[in-house]
Design an enzyme around this catalytic site. Structure first.
Site, PDB file in Angstrom:
ATOM      1  N   LEU A   3      28.507 -26.716  -2.828  1.00 44.00           N
ATOM      2  CA  LEU A   3      29.464 -25.665  -2.446  1.00 44.00           C
ATOM      3  C   LEU A   3      28.692 -24.729  -1.527  1.00 44.00           C
ATOM      4  CD1 LEU A   3      31.903 -23.626  -2.943  1.00 44.00           C
ATOM      5  CD2 LEU A   3      30.685 -22.868  -4.968  1.00 44.00           C
ATOM      6  N   HIS A  35      32.001  -1.961  -9.109  1.00 44.47           N
ATOM      7  CA  HIS A  35      31.298  -2.913  -8.241  1.00 44.47           C
ATOM      8  C   HIS A  35      30.402  -3.822  -9.076  1.00 44.47           C
ATOM      9  CE1 HIS A  35      32.987  -0.892  -4.885  1.00 44.47           C
ATOM     10  NE2 HIS A  35      32.268   0.211  -5.002  1.00 44.47           N
ATOM     11  N   ASP A  50      39.164  -6.667  -3.809  1.00 46.21           N
ATOM     12  CA  ASP A  50      39.569  -5.260  -3.774  1.00 46.21           C
ATOM     13  C   ASP A  50      39.988  -4.782  -5.161  1.00 46.21           C
ATOM     14  OD1 ASP A  50      39.942  -2.822  -2.534  1.00 46.21           O
ATOM     15  OD2 ASP A  50      41.964  -3.269  -1.830  1.00 46.21           O
ATOM     16  N   SER A  61      32.550  -4.238   4.457  1.00 44.65           N
ATOM     17  CA  SER A  61      33.170  -4.316   5.783  1.00 44.65           C
ATOM     18  C   SER A  61      32.496  -3.344   6.751  1.00 44.65           C
ATOM     19  CB  SER A  61      34.671  -3.998   5.691  1.00 44.65           C
ATOM     20  OG  SER A  61      34.877  -2.602   5.550  1.00 44.65           O
ATOM     21  N   GLU A 115      33.842  -1.111   8.121  1.00 50.56           N
ATOM     22  CA  GLU A 115      34.454   0.203   7.891  1.00 50.56           C
ATOM     23  C   GLU A 115      33.965   0.847   6.586  1.00 50.56           C
ATOM     24  OE1 GLU A 115      36.376  -2.533   8.956  1.00 50.56           O
ATOM     25  OE2 GLU A 115      36.168  -1.693  10.965  1.00 50.56           O
TER      26      GLU A 115
END
Ligand code: IPE
Ligand code: IPE
Ligand code: MG
Length: 231
Positions: A127, A33, A16, A61, A63
């Site tokens: 990984l 971004h 975020d 997300s 949302e």
């Protein structure tokens, strides 16, 4: 690999602060971004270095559709360029790529670039990097419940239910990091983080680096995880 003591097997990251990082510099939000991708790369390299086996990046997300078309398509195009780069960090370092969430509403070229990468890296074991894409913790749970309702199972245990979630066999995250100083979960892995240790560094995601991660791991090593018991 560098040994630094007890290492979490899974770290979940709520990336975020990209928008604020850009706005503070007088730049459009999508520059944040784009810069955020560099922080993803730094974090992946640090995970390899310290022997973390799973790292989930919350990238979009359920949302985030509430944002402007311009921003949404900007994020999609940044992700597509990143994930379709033939000289990508995943192939170079034998990293398996996985995803959680429902990609169906994404543009076809983005879906293809992720699916190709998943296919090309499926046997790698150094990984596992998981991208949460159109992911919501509630949606994850509801889809699992609906799958159960349409099966003939009458009952499930906690451990069986975990396997019905998008994370399937992936262990629950021992650490969840949310950058930018916001202290909320914003619908990330609601079921899986019942006992995760939470970290809320103030750093905006594009500024996040190995030092921040190392500090969090050191702090994690000092926390007394009681899981409801008493020492
Ligand atoms: C996180 O950064 C990235 C995504 C949600 C895709 P934000 O875009 O939420 O950045 P802020 O919170 O507006 O600063
Ligand atoms: C959470 O960040 C979602 C991702 C990191 C993908 P948001 O910026 O969307 O969350 P809110 O709106 O601040 O809760
Ligand atoms: Mg945000």
């Amino acid at each position: 690999m560098k040994s630094i003591g007890k290492i979490p097997s899974h770290i979940g990251i709520i990336m975020d602060g990209n928008g604020r990082w850009a706005t503070r510099r007088g730049l459009p939000r999508n520059f944040g971004h784009k810069e955020g991708v560099k922080a993803i790369e730094r974090t992946i390299l640090a995970c390899l270095k310290y022997g973390i086996k799973y790292c989930t990046f919350f990238a979009f997300s359920t949302e985030n559709w509430r944002r402007s078309q311009e921003e949404i398509y900007g994020i999609f195009s940044i992700l597509r360029d990143y994930l379709s780069d033939p000289n990508n960090i995943f192939m170079r370092n034998k990293i398996k790529v996985d995803s959680i969430g429902i990609m169906d509403p994404f543009p076809e070229d983005l879906i293809n670039s992720i699916n190709n990468l998943k296919e090309n890296t499926k046997d790698y074991e150094n990984l596992t990097v998981i991208f949460a894409l159109n992911y919501g913790g509630r949606d994850d749970i509801i889809r699992a419940v609906n799958n159960l309702l349409s099966s003939n199972k009458q009952k499930v245990t906690d451990q069986e239910f975990l396997k019905l979630l998008d994370t399937k066999e992936i262990p629950e995250p021992e650490i969840v990091i949310r950058t930018s100083g916001e202290m909320r979960i914003s619908n990330f892995m609601l079921y899986q983080l019942a006992y995760s240790e939470m970290f809320f560094p103030k750093t905006y995601w594009p500024d996040f680096n190995e030092k921040h991660l190392l500090k969090i791991i050191k702090e994690f090593q000092k926390r007394d995880r009681r899981f409801g018991g008493v020492h």
